[in-house]
Design a protein around this motif. Structure first.
Motif, mmCIF file in Angstrom:
data_model
loop_
_atom_site.group_PDB
_atom_site.id
_atom_site.type_symbol
_atom_site.label_atom_id
_atom_site.label_comp_id
_atom_site.label_asym_id
_atom_site.label_seq_id
_atom_site.Cartn_x
_atom_site.Cartn_y
_atom_site.Cartn_z
ATOM 1 N N ASN A 86 25.242 8.293 -11.238
ATOM 2 C CA ASN A 86 26.395 7.536 -11.095
ATOM 3 C C ASN A 86 26.357 6.133 -10.530
ATOM 4 O OD1 ASN A 86 27.850 9.489 -12.261
ATOM 5 N ND2 ASN A 86 28.579 10.345 -10.359
ATOM 6 N N ALA A 87 25.045 5.843 -9.969
ATOM 7 C CA ALA A 87 24.927 4.681 -9.398
ATOM 8 C C ALA A 87 23.527 4.150 -9.749
ATOM 9 C CB ALA A 87 24.943 4.755 -7.925
ATOM 10 N N ILE A 88 22.722 4.451 -10.586
ATOM 11 C CA ILE A 88 21.466 4.130 -10.902
ATOM 12 C C ILE A 88 21.193 3.988 -12.315
ATOM 13 C CG2 ILE A 88 18.966 4.340 -10.704
ATOM 14 C CD1 ILE A 88 20.372 4.186 -7.992
ATOM 15 N N TYR A 89 21.223 2.746 -12.779
ATOM 16 C CA TYR A 89 21.081 2.285 -13.987
ATOM 17 C C TYR A 89 19.684 1.493 -14.182
ATOM 18 C CZ TYR A 89 25.884 3.598 -14.976
ATOM 19 O OH TYR A 89 27.223 4.231 -14.999
ATOM 20 N N LEU A 90 18.904 1.638 -14.911
ATOM 21 C CA LEU A 90 17.385 1.012 -14.992
ATOM 22 C C LEU A 90 17.034 0.464 -16.339
ATOM 23 C CD1 LEU A 90 15.354 3.430 -13.121
ATOM 24 C CD2 LEU A 90 16.236 1.554 -12.155
ATOM 25 N N THR A 91 16.631 -0.823 -16.461
ATOM 26 C CA THR A 91 16.096 -1.389 -17.618
ATOM 27 C C THR A 91 14.907 -0.668 -18.121
ATOM 28 O OG1 THR A 91 15.029 -3.235 -16.594
ATOM 29 C CG2 THR A 91 17.687 -3.341 -17.176
ATOM 30 N N PRO A 92 14.491 -1.180 -19.422
ATOM 31 C CA PRO A 92 13.113 -0.358 -19.618
ATOM 32 C C PRO A 92 11.939 -1.131 -18.733
ATOM 33 C CG PRO A 92 14.454 -1.119 -21.751
ATOM 34 C CD PRO A 92 15.160 -1.408 -20.482
ATOM 35 N N GLU A 93 12.150 -2.320 -18.376
ATOM 36 C CA GLU A 93 11.250 -2.886 -17.217
ATOM 37 C C GLU A 93 11.120 -2.186 -15.968
ATOM 38 O OE1 GLU A 93 7.987 -5.141 -15.562
ATOM 39 O OE2 GLU A 93 8.717 -4.778 -17.702
ATOM 40 N N GLU A 94 12.277 -1.813 -15.494
ATOM 41 C CA GLU A 94 12.759 -1.251 -14.272
ATOM 42 C C GLU A 94 12.255 0.317 -14.384
ATOM 43 O OE1 GLU A 94 16.382 -3.638 -12.312
ATOM 44 O OE2 GLU A 94 16.583 -2.113 -13.942
ATOM 45 N N VAL A 95 12.529 0.853 -15.434
ATOM 46 C CA VAL A 95 11.648 2.269 -15.803
ATOM 47 C C VAL A 95 10.428 2.095 -15.550
ATOM 48 C CG1 VAL A 95 11.337 4.066 -17.378
ATOM 49 C CG2 VAL A 95 13.761 3.070 -16.973
ATOM 50 N N GLY A 155 0.950 -1.359 0.005
ATOM 51 C CA GLY A 155 0.048 0.125 -0.101
ATOM 52 C C GLY A 155 0.925 1.266 0.075
ATOM 53 N N SER A 156 0.388 2.064 0.516
ATOM 54 C CA SER A 156 0.850 3.607 0.282
ATOM 55 C C SER A 156 2.143 3.770 1.200
ATOM 56 C CB SER A 156 -0.054 4.603 1.049
ATOM 57 O OG SER A 156 0.513 5.829 0.886
ATOM 58 N N VAL A 157 3.192 4.234 0.475
ATOM 59 C CA VAL A 157 4.532 4.718 1.278
ATOM 60 C C VAL A 157 4.813 6.031 0.715
ATOM 61 C CG1 VAL A 157 5.239 2.487 1.613
ATOM 62 C CG2 VAL A 157 6.172 3.702 -0.571
ATOM 63 N N ASP A 158 5.605 6.941 1.408
ATOM 64 C CA ASP A 158 5.776 8.198 0.718
ATOM 65 C C ASP A 158 7.082 8.169 0.201
ATOM 66 O OD1 ASP A 158 3.862 9.376 2.278
ATOM 67 O OD2 ASP A 158 5.183 9.476 4.232
ATOM 68 N N GLU A 159 8.227 7.611 0.288
ATOM 69 C CA GLU A 159 9.536 7.556 -0.328
ATOM 70 C C GLU A 159 10.223 6.371 -0.444
ATOM 71 O OE1 GLU A 159 13.532 10.163 -0.246
ATOM 72 O OE2 GLU A 159 11.708 11.004 0.773
ATOM 73 N N ILE A 160 10.798 6.194 -1.609
ATOM 74 C CA ILE A 160 11.896 5.057 -1.594
ATOM 75 C C ILE A 160 13.130 5.358 -1.941
ATOM 76 C CG2 ILE A 160 12.247 2.923 -3.014
ATOM 77 C CD1 ILE A 160 9.175 2.791 -3.469
ATOM 78 N N ASN A 161 14.237 5.121 -1.502
ATOM 79 C CA ASN A 161 15.710 5.295 -1.785
ATOM 80 C C ASN A 161 16.128 4.292 -2.950
ATOM 81 O OD1 ASN A 161 18.653 4.810 -0.707
ATOM 82 N ND2 ASN A 161 18.235 6.912 -1.304
ATOM 83 N N TYR A 162 16.579 5.005 -3.917
ATOM 84 C CA TYR A 162 17.415 4.050 -4.833
ATOM 85 C C TYR A 162 18.773 4.261 -4.541
ATOM 86 C CZ TYR A 162 13.440 2.696 -8.172
ATOM 87 O OH TYR A 162 12.497 2.100 -8.520
ATOM 88 N N GLY A 163 19.721 3.201 -4.001
ATOM 89 C CA GLY A 163 21.009 3.578 -3.564
ATOM 90 C C GLY A 163 22.055 3.066 -4.828
ATOM 91 N N LEU A 164 21.909 1.815 -5.013
ATOM 92 C CA LEU A 164 22.902 1.365 -6.087
ATOM 93 C C LEU A 164 22.151 0.207 -7.064
ATOM 94 C CD1 LEU A 164 25.448 1.319 -7.616
ATOM 95 C CD2 LEU A 164 26.344 -0.300 -5.916
ATOM 96 N N ILE A 165 21.790 0.449 -8.356
ATOM 97 C CA ILE A 165 21.488 -0.328 -9.117
ATOM 98 C C ILE A 165 22.403 -0.472 -10.237
ATOM 99 C CG2 ILE A 165 19.419 -1.068 -10.578
ATOM 100 C CD1 ILE A 165 17.552 0.676 -8.688
ATOM 101 N N PRO A 166 22.993 -1.554 -10.387
ATOM 102 C CA PRO A 166 24.178 -1.505 -11.313
ATOM 103 C C PRO A 166 23.908 -1.394 -12.857
ATOM 104 C CG PRO A 166 23.966 -3.742 -10.303
ATOM 105 C CD PRO A 166 23.038 -2.797 -9.488
ATOM 106 N N SER A 167 24.805 -1.336 -13.631
ATOM 107 C CA SER A 167 24.514 -1.282 -15.186
ATOM 108 C C SER A 167 24.454 -2.726 -15.432
ATOM 109 C CB SER A 167 25.809 -0.442 -15.612
ATOM 110 O OG SER A 167 25.780 -0.499 -17.249
ATOM 111 N N LYS A 168 23.764 -2.823 -16.525
ATOM 112 C CA LYS A 168 23.158 -3.997 -16.945
ATOM 113 C C LYS A 168 22.730 -3.729 -18.517
ATOM 114 C CE LYS A 168 19.421 -4.057 -14.088
ATOM 115 N NZ LYS A 168 20.220 -2.931 -13.400
#
Length: 156
Positions: free
Chosen positions: A117-126, A96-109
């Motif tokens: 510098n630390a966040i790389y998202l695939t089309p599905e993750e976007v 359910g409802s949350v206010d904020e989510i922190n993306y810390g490190l999602i590596p390149s793929k």
């Protein structure tokens, strides 16, 4: 009470142990990652890495979803820690409802787009991230609490 929800493929590591737990006065870390929950060696490693005064739970995403009412009832200051956006999205849809989510490190793929510098998202993750943004959740990109916080909502 959930104080921090973070995605970091490294799970429990130095930045989480020393920065985030102190910053948010975290008393319990709940790792929600199916692969880790099914790997006894990874679970043992996380237990050894956690601060002595912090409780640790490790659940698969489905087990965590089945425990949502219990998680909500906890009085501890809690950090939910996810390895990937897909399991985060599945859990949040059930939670359910949350206010904020922190993306810390999602590596390149392969096929991933760089958002910091630390966040790389695939089309599905976007797609999954946009769905959470559309629910009014702020998605911040921030390695440590003392670093500048950027909102992914503004650029995705």
């Amino acid at each position: 009470m959930i104080k921090v929800i973070r995605v970091d493929h490294r799970l429990l590591h130095g930045q989480v142990i020393f920065s985030w737990t102190k910053f948010a006065n975290i008393e319990r870390v709940i790792v929600i990652d199916t692969a880790t929950a099914n790997d006894d060696f990874k679970k043992m490693s996380l237990k050894l890495a956690k601060p002595e005064d912090v409780r640790l739970n490790v659940f698969s995403v489905d087990k965590a979803i089945s425990k949502i009412d219990q998680i909500k009832a906890l009085k501890d200051n809690i950090m939910l820690l996810f390895e990937n956006v897909a399991e985060l999205s599945k859990f949040i849809a059930a939670y359910g409802s949350v206010d904020e989510i922190n993306y810390g490190l999602i590596p390149s793929k392969p096929n991933a787009k760089r958002f910091s510098n630390a966040i790389y998202l695939t089309p599905e993750e976007v797609k999954l991230t946009k769905e959470m943004c559309d629910k009014g959740i702020k998605i911040s990109m921030q390695q440590v609490p003392s670093a500048n916080k950027e909102l992914l909502n503004n650029i995705i």
